[in-house]
Design a protein around this motif. Sequence first.
Motif, PDB file in Angstrom:
ATOM      1  N   LYS A 124       0.480  -1.281  -0.014  1.00  0.00           N
ATOM      2  CA  LYS A 124       0.292  -0.208  -0.149  1.00  0.00           C
ATOM      3  C   LYS A 124       0.794   1.202  -0.345  1.00  0.00           C
ATOM      4  CE  LYS A 124      -4.127  -1.187   2.260  1.00  0.00           C
ATOM      5  NZ  LYS A 124      -5.052  -1.647   3.281  1.00  0.00           N
ATOM      6  N   GLN A 125       1.885   0.967   1.064  1.00  0.00           N
ATOM      7  CA  GLN A 125       2.785   2.640   1.411  1.00  0.00           C
ATOM      8  C   GLN A 125       3.659   2.016   0.849  1.00  0.00           C
ATOM      9  OE1 GLN A 125       1.629   5.340   1.168  1.00  0.00           O
ATOM     10  NE2 GLN A 125      -0.544   5.153   1.502  1.00  0.00           N
ATOM     11  N   PRO A 126       5.075   2.761   0.216  1.00  0.00           N
ATOM     12  CA  PRO A 126       6.667   2.504   0.595  1.00  0.00           C
ATOM     13  C   PRO A 126       6.938   2.026   1.949  1.00  0.00           C
ATOM     14  CG  PRO A 126       6.193   4.724  -1.307  1.00  0.00           C
ATOM     15  CD  PRO A 126       4.523   4.572  -0.787  1.00  0.00           C
ATOM     16  N   THR A 127       6.433   2.962   2.872  1.00  0.00           N
ATOM     17  CA  THR A 127       7.157   2.533   4.155  1.00  0.00           C
ATOM     18  C   THR A 127       6.629   1.061   4.777  1.00  0.00           C
ATOM     19  OG1 THR A 127       4.927   3.931   4.859  1.00  0.00           O
ATOM     20  CG2 THR A 127       7.329   4.949   4.948  1.00  0.00           C
ATOM     21  N   ASP A 128       5.965   0.827   3.778  1.00  0.00           N
ATOM     22  CA  ASP A 128       5.338  -0.436   3.980  1.00  0.00           C
ATOM     23  C   ASP A 128       6.445  -1.966   3.712  1.00  0.00           C
ATOM     24  OD1 ASP A 128       3.121  -0.212   5.671  1.00  0.00           O
ATOM     25  OD2 ASP A 128       1.430  -0.410   3.302  1.00  0.00           O
ATOM     26  N   CYS A 129       7.737  -1.737   2.984  1.00  0.00           N
ATOM     27  CA  CYS A 129       8.671  -2.341   2.254  1.00  0.00           C
ATOM     28  C   CYS A 129       9.675  -2.384   3.972  1.00  0.00           C
ATOM     29  CB  CYS A 129       9.220  -1.850   1.390  1.00  0.00           C
ATOM     30  SG  CYS A 129       7.711  -1.361   0.034  1.00  0.00           S
ATOM     31  N   VAL A 130       9.366  -2.097   4.522  1.00  0.00           N
ATOM     32  CA  VAL A 130      10.378  -1.929   5.777  1.00  0.00           C
ATOM     33  C   VAL A 130       9.649  -2.598   6.817  1.00  0.00           C
ATOM     34  CG1 VAL A 130      12.035  -1.153   6.931  1.00  0.00           C
ATOM     35  CG2 VAL A 130      12.081  -0.282   4.549  1.00  0.00           C
ATOM     36  N   VAL A 131      10.870  -3.459   7.603  1.00  0.00           N
ATOM     37  CA  VAL A 131      10.108  -4.075   8.752  1.00  0.00           C
ATOM     38  C   VAL A 131      11.193  -3.840   9.396  1.00  0.00           C
ATOM     39  CG1 VAL A 131       9.059  -5.660  10.135  1.00  0.00           C
ATOM     40  CG2 VAL A 131       8.366  -5.529   8.299  1.00  0.00           C
ATOM     41  N   PHE A 132      11.213  -3.206  10.666  1.00  0.00           N
ATOM     42  CA  PHE A 132      12.387  -3.898  12.313  1.00  0.00           C
ATOM     43  C   PHE A 132      11.801  -4.743  12.760  1.00  0.00           C
ATOM     44  CE2 PHE A 132      12.824   1.403  10.251  1.00  0.00           C
ATOM     45  CZ  PHE A 132      13.902   0.952  10.773  1.00  0.00           C
ATOM     46  N   LEU A 133      13.180  -5.366  12.806  1.00  0.00           N
ATOM     47  CA  LEU A 133      13.302  -6.958  13.697  1.00  0.00           C
ATOM     48  C   LEU A 133      13.997  -6.317  15.695  1.00  0.00           C
ATOM     49  CD1 LEU A 133      14.482  -8.933  11.647  1.00  0.00           C
ATOM     50  CD2 LEU A 133      12.181  -8.976  11.569  1.00  0.00           C
ATOM     51  N   GLY A 134      12.906  -6.094  16.144  1.00  0.00           N
ATOM     52  CA  GLY A 134      13.412  -5.683  17.601  1.00  0.00           C
ATOM     53  C   GLY A 134      11.766  -4.432  18.148  1.00  0.00           C
ATOM     54  N   LYS A 135      11.674  -4.086  20.099  1.00  0.00           N
ATOM     55  CA  LYS A 135      11.641  -3.183  19.751  1.00  0.00           C
ATOM     56  C   LYS A 135      11.301  -1.795  19.656  1.00  0.00           C
ATOM     57  CE  LYS A 135      11.584  -5.909  24.704  1.00  0.00           C
ATOM     58  NZ  LYS A 135      11.549  -5.914  25.832  1.00  0.00           N
ATOM     59  N   ARG A 136       9.631  -1.268  19.189  1.00  0.00           N
ATOM     60  CA  ARG A 136      10.068  -0.099  18.969  1.00  0.00           C
ATOM     61  C   ARG A 136      11.042   1.007  20.096  1.00  0.00           C
ATOM     62  NH1 ARG A 136       6.228   1.117  15.513  1.00  0.00           N
ATOM     63  NH2 ARG A 136       4.443   0.251  15.242  1.00  0.00           N
ATOM     64  N   LYS A 138      12.780   4.327  22.327  1.00  0.00           N
ATOM     65  CA  LYS A 138      11.985   4.282  23.288  1.00  0.00           C
ATOM     66  C   LYS A 138      12.202   6.334  22.997  1.00  0.00           C
ATOM     67  CE  LYS A 138      13.694   2.171  26.881  1.00  0.00           C
ATOM     68  NZ  LYS A 138      15.166   1.789  27.948  1.00  0.00           N
ATOM     69  N   ILE A 139      12.824   6.501  21.492  1.00  0.00           N
ATOM     70  CA  ILE A 139      12.050   8.258  21.656  1.00  0.00           C
ATOM     71  C   ILE A 139      11.415   7.906  20.889  1.00  0.00           C
ATOM     72  CG2 ILE A 139      13.048  10.006  19.775  1.00  0.00           C
ATOM     73  CD1 ILE A 139      16.295   8.307  19.486  1.00  0.00           C
ATOM     74  N   ASN A 140      10.593   9.372  21.185  1.00  0.00           N
ATOM     75  CA  ASN A 140       8.858   9.414  20.531  1.00  0.00           C
ATOM     76  C   ASN A 140       8.618   9.887  19.870  1.00  0.00           C
ATOM     77  OD1 ASN A 140       6.121   9.655  20.378  1.00  0.00           O
ATOM     78  ND2 ASN A 140       6.186  10.775  21.960  1.00  0.00           N
ATOM     79  N   TYR A 141       8.528  10.507  18.630  1.00  0.00           N
ATOM     80  CA  TYR A 141       8.397  10.859  17.211  1.00  0.00           C
ATOM     81  C   TYR A 141       7.056  11.555  17.245  1.00  0.00           C
ATOM     82  CZ  TYR A 141      13.730  10.144  16.121  1.00  0.00           C
ATOM     83  OH  TYR A 141      15.327   9.692  16.349  1.00  0.00           O
ATOM     84  N   GLY A 142       5.993  10.890  17.684  1.00  0.00           N
ATOM     85  CA  GLY A 142       5.171  11.518  17.691  1.00  0.00           C
ATOM     86  C   GLY A 142       4.198  10.585  16.984  1.00  0.00           C
ATOM     87  N   PRO A 143       2.675  11.052  16.526  1.00  0.00           N
ATOM     88  CA  PRO A 143       1.995  10.359  15.627  1.00  0.00           C
ATOM     89  C   PRO A 143       2.791  10.353  14.314  1.00  0.00           C
ATOM     90  CG  PRO A 143       0.874  11.284  17.058  1.00  0.00           C
ATOM     91  CD  PRO A 143       1.706  11.610  17.070  1.00  0.00           C
ATOM     92  N   CYS A 144       3.044  11.484  13.967  1.00  0.00           N
ATOM     93  CA  CYS A 144       3.287  11.081  12.368  1.00  0.00           C
ATOM     94  C   CYS A 144       4.687  11.000  11.878  1.00  0.00           C
ATOM     95  CB  CYS A 144       3.431  12.608  12.073  1.00  0.00           C
ATOM     96  SG  CYS A 144       5.337  13.677  13.081  1.00  0.00           S
ATOM     97  N   CYS A 145       5.087  10.298  13.000  1.00  0.00           N
ATOM     98  CA  CYS A 145       6.824   9.781  12.689  1.00  0.00           C
ATOM     99  C   CYS A 145       6.528   8.217  12.615  1.00  0.00           C
ATOM    100  CB  CYS A 145       8.017  10.679  13.604  1.00  0.00           C
ATOM    101  SG  CYS A 145       7.913  12.223  12.628  1.00  0.00           S
ATOM    102  N   ASN A 146       5.804   7.672  12.900  1.00  0.00           N
ATOM    103  CA  ASN A 146       5.486   6.177  13.517  1.00  0.00           C
ATOM    104  C   ASN A 146       5.180   5.774  11.933  1.00  0.00           C
ATOM    105  OD1 ASN A 146       5.242   3.813  14.344  1.00  0.00           O
ATOM    106  ND2 ASN A 146       2.284   4.017  15.455  1.00  0.00           N
ATOM    107  N   TRP A 147       6.249   5.088  11.235  1.00  0.00           N
ATOM    108  CA  TRP A 147       5.887   5.068   9.751  1.00  0.00           C
ATOM    109  C   TRP A 147       6.023   3.359   9.513  1.00  0.00           C
ATOM    110  CZ3 TRP A 147       4.869   8.605   6.173  1.00  0.00           C
ATOM    111  CH2 TRP A 147       5.322  10.208   6.952  1.00  0.00           C
ATOM    112  N   PHE A 148       7.513   2.627  10.560  1.00  0.00           N
ATOM    113  CA  PHE A 148       7.323   1.677  10.037  1.00  0.00           C
ATOM    114  C   PHE A 148       6.745   0.686  11.002  1.00  0.00           C
ATOM    115  CE2 PHE A 148      10.853   4.242   8.690  1.00  0.00           C
ATOM    116  CZ  PHE A 148      10.558   4.087   7.133  1.00  0.00           C
TER     117      PHE A 148
END
Length: 293
Positions: A124-136, A138-148
Motif C-alpha cells: 500500500k505504502q512505500p514505508t510498508d516495504c521495511v520491517v524493523f526487528l525488535g522493540k520500538r 524509546k525515542i518518541n517522534y509522535g504519531p506523524c513519524c510512526n512510519w514503520f
Amino acid sequence: GDLTNKLGVHNDGKVLLPTWMYFCPASHVQWFSDEFPRSDYRSENEAILSRLGRFEGDAEEDGQACITPGLTIVIGAGKYGGANEGAPIVPVGLKTHQSLTHDLKKTTNFGTKKAKKAIGCGLKQPTDCVVFLGKRPKINYGPCCNWFKYDESFGIAAVRARALTSAGMKDIHTDAMGGEENKGEKLDKDDLKKKTDKAPLKGNKILLAQKDITRGLDEQHKIIQNHLDKQKKFWDMLRKTFGVIPDRIAETHDLLQLNLLLIAMDALRGQCRLGHSCKKEAKEKIAHVISQL
C-alpha cells in the motif's frame, strides 16, 4: 490474519504480495575486541576480563535508519532473474541502505502515485516495504513519524563487531591511555605511593595494562567464570540467537592480538583503495596502533 494486516489488501480483496522487502535491526549490541595495546583498565579484574572483549549492550536505533549488521533484503522468486533477466533492479538497493527509510518516508508523504509505484515494493505504502526487528525505540517522534512496522518478538537483532579489521574504525579508540574515556578508580595518597611503580597514572587514578596482571591463570579463570555466571541471561542470548560462545570470543580476541601488527599494516594499505572507504581519522587510528607495537 496478521499476515494480511502486514502486507495489505487491495480494494478487490486480494492480498498484496511485495516484490521485495527489507528487514532491519531495531536494536543491537556492539562487541569491541580491544585487541590493541591498552593501559587504561580501571582494575585488574577489568584487564583480565578484556579477553572477552567488551560489549556495549542494547544500542537502540531510532527507527530512522537501517544499519549494516542484520540488514536483510528479501526478493520475490522470479522477479529479477531467470526469465526476467534484465528486468529493473530493486528500486532501492543496498548501496543506499543508509538513506532507505528517509527516501521511503519522503515518497510516502509527498510522492505522486507514479513515484510511490517506482520506489515501492508493491504494498500500500512505500514505508510498508521495511520491517524493523525488535522493540520500538524509546525515542518518541509522535504519531506523524510512526512510519514503520516492528516485529517485537525479537530482542537483540544484531551483533556489530568493532575491531581493527573495521574499515571505518567508527567508535574504536586506539589511544593506549584511553583518551577521554579514561575513568580509573580514585586513590588516596597512601595508595598512590604503593601503586605508582606498578602502573601508569592519570591525575590521581591508577590505570592498568594486561602486563600488570599479577593473578595466576586459575584465579583469572575463576574471575571470568564468575563474570559469565553473573551475566548468564545475556550470554545465553548470544549463544542461542547468534551461536556466540565465550570460548570462541576469547579465541578471536587472542587471534587478533597475536596478529595485530600484520592486521594493522593490511588495514592501513587497504584504506582509500578502489571499493574501500577512505577516512583520514581511520588512517590515523591505525597508524597510532602500529606506532605502539
